[in-house]
Design an enzyme around this catalytic site. Structure first.
Site, PDB file in Angstrom:
ATOM      1  N   GLU A 110      -0.571  55.775  43.062  1.00 56.65           N
ATOM      2  CA  GLU A 110      -0.619  55.506  41.627  1.00 56.65           C
ATOM      3  C   GLU A 110       0.003  54.149  41.332  1.00 56.65           C
ATOM      4  O   GLU A 110       1.155  53.881  41.705  1.00 56.65           O
ATOM      5  CB  GLU A 110       0.130  56.578  40.834  1.00 56.65           C
ATOM      6  CG  GLU A 110      -0.579  57.915  40.791  1.00 56.65           C
ATOM      7  CD  GLU A 110       0.085  58.910  39.856  1.00 56.65           C
ATOM      8  OE1 GLU A 110      -0.539  59.937  39.565  1.00 56.65           O
ATOM      9  OE2 GLU A 110       1.235  58.660  39.414  1.00 56.65           O
ATOM     10  N   CYS A 111      -0.751  53.284  40.664  1.00 51.53           N
ATOM     11  CA  CYS A 111      -0.275  51.995  40.168  1.00 51.53           C
ATOM     12  C   CYS A 111       0.271  51.117  41.302  1.00 51.53           C
ATOM     13  O   CYS A 111      -0.499  50.456  41.983  1.00 51.53           O
ATOM     14  CB  CYS A 111       0.759  52.200  39.064  1.00 51.53           C
ATOM     15  SG  CYS A 111       0.902  50.776  37.949  1.00 51.53           S
ATOM     16  N   ALA A 112       1.577  51.117  41.531  1.00 50.66           N
ATOM     17  CA  ALA A 112       2.115  50.337  42.646  1.00 50.66           C
ATOM     18  C   ALA A 112       1.471  50.757  43.955  1.00 50.66           C
ATOM     19  O   ALA A 112       1.219  49.926  44.835  1.00 50.66           O
ATOM     20  CB  ALA A 112       3.627  50.512  42.731  1.00 50.66           C
TER      21      ALA A 112
ATOM     22  N   SER B  10      -5.237  54.729  42.052  1.00 55.58           N
ATOM     23  CA  SER B  10      -5.555  54.423  40.665  1.00 55.58           C
ATOM     24  C   SER B  10      -4.345  53.835  39.965  1.00 55.58           C
ATOM     25  O   SER B  10      -3.202  54.031  40.391  1.00 55.58           O
ATOM     26  CB  SER B  10      -5.991  55.710  39.950  1.00 55.58           C
ATOM     27  OG  SER B  10      -6.004  55.562  38.559  1.00 55.58           O
TER      28      SER B  10
END
Length: 491
Positions: free
Chosen positions: A367-369, A461
């Site tokens: 997620e993200c990072a 994502s």
């Protein structure tokens, strides 16, 4: 046990909610200092943050000596806020809940008859039945603060505004004038904090620098906040007004992830796994969860749920650690990889191992990072290359809740499943990956948006989700990791 993840028993904790008329008023300083001062005074304090903020709970955790947790009715649903609160307050006699933005600020664009916007501090205060203490930045205020307080006290009859803490007061005379104004509207002043230079925690593009990154300076900052609040706030008055009449069982991670009809968590033999929905049974799979300075955005409940379903969770730091021995599944949460790209890129052994494991089918939840870590590069620094895109830092902050639908079957979600998530980043992918998008939603302009990557056993994502709202995803991920571990000698 029950399917919504509510178990039995919890210490009932009285609570106060720390709110403000607007962002930047000093909520984090007051909330963190109050947690530390009450802890110092002998209370067992449970710290909470309203909304999807990952940074403030880190400072709360330093002050309380226990994990800071989030209460977000947008991500988890209103029905889970009280059970999650009771779970997080277990063993404590007092809870301090820091609000988000202004008292009534919440999700934008939703139509409600309730004055409190969905996900707002006021919304959570009403769900908990807890009193609100309003932190007012006194700079520029005089007698007119009475009108401000009158408006906040009467805007929503369901919110109990119980007192005021004045922040950044300029002088004794200024304090006298402000106290008289508060008295006019019948609100007690519980504390008055003077203006102090150098107290604020350093910030950057996404807010405060996380406590993990700030290290000893974070501890020093929390100590300074604690000293300030202990000296200038009436702790006895705060404790006297605290309450939270929520009843019912606490949320239970085991109840959340195990099939209640066949759940055997209390009798499950050590070293075994049983996830009835997905037929998992056998040795506990090792789930490696990235931590350290670059991966600080995550929910405490995530690790608890992974462990409850039978995983052995091992936290490691991608800045310098190898992948833990026998890893069968990898979780890469959010954080600030763009701030540590050079050091992440220097750990070439780990990057090669992650890339090889992903190609072999090891389940990866990013997620993200985590998404950025899997790209070819971030700001020119070569990374894992699992996702065929490059990332760079941008000038525009992408921020907000998303009503997303899974576009592909994956190790977490089935195509068509819906979830509420949250985006919070200033990086972006330079080019769209060739792999199928993980999520789809409609933007504020009504246009369809495809985001993330779902390919093989990799789900990556920008969207942050709360695991308590998606227990089936946790079961599937652990099941996939267990299957991967059985099929080969784990990495």
């Amino acid at each position: 046990m029950s399917r919504c993840g509510v178990g039995q028993g919890s210490t009932v904790s009285a609570a106060v909610v720390i709110a403000a008329p607007a962002s930047g008023s000093g909520k984090t300083t007051v909330a963190t200092g109050l947690i530390g001062a009450l802890q110092r005074a002998g209370h067992r304090v449970a710290p909470f943050k309203v909304g999807p903020d990952y940074i403030d709970p880190g400072y709360h955790g330093v002050a309380a000596g226990r994990p800071g947790r989030n209460l977000d009715p947008v991500l988890v649903g209103t029905q889970l806020v009280a059970p999650l609160y009771r779970h997080g307050a277990r063993g404590c006699d007092l809870a301090v809940v820091e609000g988000v933005m202004g008292l009534f600020d919440g999700r934008i664009g939703e139509q409600h008859t309730d004055p409190a916007a969905e996900g707002s501090t006021a919304h959570v205060a009403k769900l908990l039945g807890a009193p609100v203490i309003l932190v007012v930045d006194a700079r520029g205020h005089s007698q007119s603060v009475a009108a401000l307080l009158h408006g906040f006290a009467t805007f929503d009859s369901g919110v109990r505004l119980a007192g005021v803490i004045l922040n950044r007061v300029g002088s004794e005379r200024h304090d006298e004038v402000l106290r008289a104004a508060c008295e006019r509207v019948g609100l007690p002043v519980l504390g008055s904090l003077p203006r102090l230079a150098g107290l604020e925690v350093p910030s950057r593009h996404l807010g405060l620098i996380p406590a993990v990154e700030h290290g000893p300076a974070a501890v020093a900052a929390v100590t300074a906040m604690t000293d300030l609040v202990a000296a200038h706030v009436d702790l006895h008055a705060v404790v006297a007004l605290a309450r939270s009449p929520v009843t019912g069982p606490a949320w239970d991670p085991a109840a959340a992830v195990l099939d209640p009809d066949r759940a055997e968590s209390s009798e499950r033999p050590a070293g075994s796994v049983r996830v009835t929905d997905d037929g998992v049974d056998g040795p506990r799979p090792v789930i490696a969860m990235a931590g350290g300075a670059a991966f600080t955005f995550g929910y405490t409940e995530h690790r608890e749920m992974l462990a409850a379903v039978g995983a052995h969770v091992v936290v490691f730091d991608p800045l310098h650690d190898p992948l833990p021995t026998h890893t069968a599944g990898l979780v890469l949460p959010g954080g600030f990889p763009e701030e540590h790209a050079a050091q992440l890129a220097a750990n070439r052994g780990l990057l090669r191992t992650v890339a090889q494991a992903a190609r072999r089918g090891m389940p990866v939840h990013a997620e993200c990072a985590g998404l950025l870590y899997l790209t070819r590069s971030v700001e020119g620094h070569s990374l894992a290359g699992v996702v065929d895109a490059d990332a760079e830092f941008g000038s525009r902050l992408v921020l907000g809740y998303r009503d997303a639908v899974a576009l592909e079957d994956s190790v977490l979600w089935k195509a068509g499943e819906r979830v509420r998530g949250h985006e919070f980043h200033r990086t972006h992918l330079v080019s769209a990956p060739s792999a199928p998008a993980a999520w789809g939603w409609r933007g504020s302009d009504g246009q369809r948006v495809g985001e993330g990557v779902a390919v093989g056993a990799v789900h990556a994502s920008y969207l942050h989700t709360h695991p308590a709202a998606t227990p089936a995803a946790i079961r599937r991920f652990v099941a996939a990791a267990a299957a991967y571990g059985r099929a080969r000698v784990p990495t």
